[in-house]
Design a protein around this motif. Sequence first.
Motif, PDB file in Angstrom:
ATOM      1  N   ARG A 159      33.425  15.714   0.144  1.00 42.58           N
ATOM      2  CA  ARG A 159      33.900  16.774   1.156  1.00 42.58           C
ATOM      3  C   ARG A 159      34.957  16.270   2.235  1.00 42.58           C
ATOM      4  N   ALA A 160      34.610  15.330   2.991  1.00 41.87           N
ATOM      5  CA  ALA A 160      35.288  14.432   4.145  1.00 41.87           C
ATOM      6  C   ALA A 160      36.754  14.044   3.391  1.00 41.87           C
ATOM      7  N   PHE A 161      36.658  13.480   2.106  1.00 44.64           N
ATOM      8  CA  PHE A 161      37.825  12.966   1.804  1.00 44.64           C
ATOM      9  C   PHE A 161      38.548  14.000   0.887  1.00 44.64           C
ATOM     10  N   ALA A 162      38.099  14.748   0.331  1.00 45.26           N
ATOM     11  CA  ALA A 162      38.809  15.938  -0.276  1.00 45.26           C
ATOM     12  C   ALA A 162      39.747  16.709   0.702  1.00 45.26           C
ATOM     13  N   SER A 163      38.914  16.940   2.119  1.00 43.52           N
ATOM     14  CA  SER A 163      39.665  17.495   3.260  1.00 43.52           C
ATOM     15  C   SER A 163      40.820  16.684   3.573  1.00 43.52           C
ATOM     16  N   LEU A 164      40.703  15.347   3.966  1.00 48.47           N
ATOM     17  CA  LEU A 164      41.804  14.453   4.464  1.00 48.47           C
ATOM     18  C   LEU A 164      42.725  14.272   3.375  1.00 48.47           C
ATOM     19  N   ASP A 165      42.586  14.572   2.136  1.00 45.75           N
ATOM     20  CA  ASP A 165      43.773  14.331   0.854  1.00 45.75           C
ATOM     21  C   ASP A 165      44.425  15.836   1.084  1.00 45.75           C
ATOM     22  N   HIS A 166      43.796  16.991   1.346  1.00 43.85           N
ATOM     23  CA  HIS A 166      44.343  18.064   1.637  1.00 43.85           C
ATOM     24  C   HIS A 166      45.222  18.252   2.767  1.00 43.85           C
ATOM     25  N   ILE A 167      44.904  17.444   3.861  1.00 42.76           N
ATOM     26  CA  ILE A 167      45.426  17.514   5.310  1.00 42.76           C
ATOM     27  C   ILE A 167      46.449  16.682   5.214  1.00 42.76           C
ATOM     28  N   SER A 168      46.778  15.498   4.692  1.00 48.37           N
ATOM     29  CA  SER A 168      47.642  14.587   4.756  1.00 48.37           C
ATOM     30  C   SER A 168      48.595  14.817   3.239  1.00 48.37           C
ATOM     31  N   GLY A 169      48.207  15.796   2.483  1.00 43.97           N
ATOM     32  CA  GLY A 169      49.384  15.906   1.181  1.00 43.97           C
ATOM     33  C   GLY A 169      49.013  15.025   0.310  1.00 43.97           C
TER      34      GLY A 169
END
Length: 430
Positions: free
Chosen positions: A104-114
Motif C-alpha cells: 500500500r505504501a509504495f503504491a501510494s508513493l507511485d501515485h503521488i510521484s506520477g
Amino acid sequence: MRQMHLGLFLLGTGSHVAGWRMPGAVTSFQDIAAIRAMAAQAERACFDLIFMGDNLYADPDAHPSYTLRLEPLTMLAALAMTTTHIGLGATVSTTYSDPWSVARAFASLDHISGGRAAWNAVTTSSALAGANFGRVHPNHAERYAVAGEFLDVVMGLWDGWADGALVADRATGQYLDPAKLRVLNHNGPHFQVKGPLNIGRTPQGRPVILQAGGSEPGLDLAARSADVVFSVVQDLGEARAQYAALKSRLARHGRRPEDVSVLPGVMPVVGRTEREALDKLAVLQGFINPQNARMLLAERLGVNLDAHEMDAPLNAVPLKEGSHGFTQSLLNKARRDNLTLRDVYNLLGAARGHWVLCGSAEQVADTLQAWFEGGAADGFNVMPSHFPDGFEDFIELVVPILQARGLFRTRYAGPMLRDQLGLARPPSPF
C-alpha cells in the motif's frame, strides 16, 4: 547506444563516516531543506533515481545518518512534491514489516510521484533491530525464506487491480468494474493475506523493485524479482564475476539480461587533478573518529574486536553471520591484499566498506567507463562522501565527461522511473 544508469545513494551526512566534518557539509539527515537541495542536484544531472537505505535502530557510535534520520517513505513523499522525473527509492525490511502495508505504501508513493517509486526489499542484517520489535532476529536462511514469500504477496497485491477498474460513471452510478478487481487470498507458511489493496493499479503498473543482497539466496531472489541490483565490490575482476553470476541466473526465471540493471556502489572523491583528489581524501580520513570505524567493523564482520589484535590478518579472525554482501567483499579484498583488521578498519572508515574511487575527473570517468564497457556494471550507485560539495564535484566534473562520450543521458527519457531504466510497464493481469 547503451548508456549507463546512475543512482544517488542519499545519506544526508555523506557516505564517509566523518564527511559531515568537512567545511560547509550538511550535518543532519533531518534537514528537509538540505535533502530537497540534494534531490535537486541529482535531478539537474539527470540521475535515474535517489535511493535511501535505512536501518531500524539507533546507535550513537555508528554512522551519523543511521542514528538520526527521517523515515524514508515520508521523506520521499515530500521529495515527490519538489521533483518531476527522478526515481524515488527506499529500503523497507521484509523481516520487520508486513506485505499489505508495504504494498500500500509504495503504491501510494507511485501515485503521488506520477510513477517514480522503487522499493529496496531487504531482509535486515543487523540483530540490533530485533529488540525494537520484541523479536529474536531470524537467521539468514529464515530471513530469505520470508523475503521470497513477502515479495510474492506484495506483487500479487499490486496486480489485484487492473487498469480501468475505476469507472465513476455518474449516469449509471457504477463506481468500480468488479471484473477488474481480484482478491488475492494468499495462504502461505509465513503470511495469510486476503487483499485486495484499497488503492488502484499504479502509474508504473508496479513500482520498481531494488535489491542489494550479495549472498547466494540474495542473488537468487534478485534474479527472480529485482529490476535493479546494488552490488558491493572492490575491484574490476570481482565486479565482473558478480555481474556474470547474477545475469546467468535470469534465464531460469524467464528473464533477459537487460531486464535487470546492476549498479555497484562507489564513493567518488574527485578533483581537477589527481593530487587535488588525494588531498581531499586525506582531509576526510583525518576526520575519522576511531570509535565510529570500530563499530562499523564489528557490525560488518560480526566479531568482538576487543578479543582480537588490530594487526591480525583478517583471514585469521573467525567471522559470524552478518551482512553477507559486505562481509564477502571485505574477505575477498583481504585475501587478495593480505589485509589486517586495521587495514579493513581504515577501508570502512572511508566508505563503510564500499568501493572508493579517488582521482581526477578524467581518471574517474575512465574507470567508470571501463567497468561499464567491461562486463562489470550497467551503471553505478554514487555514494558521495559528503553533501553538497562531495556530490557537486561528481556532477560538475565527471558527469559532463560521461555525457560528452555518449555514456550518460543529457535529458530524461520520460516521466516515470521505468522510462529511465528502459523497463516496460508490466501488462495488466486482467
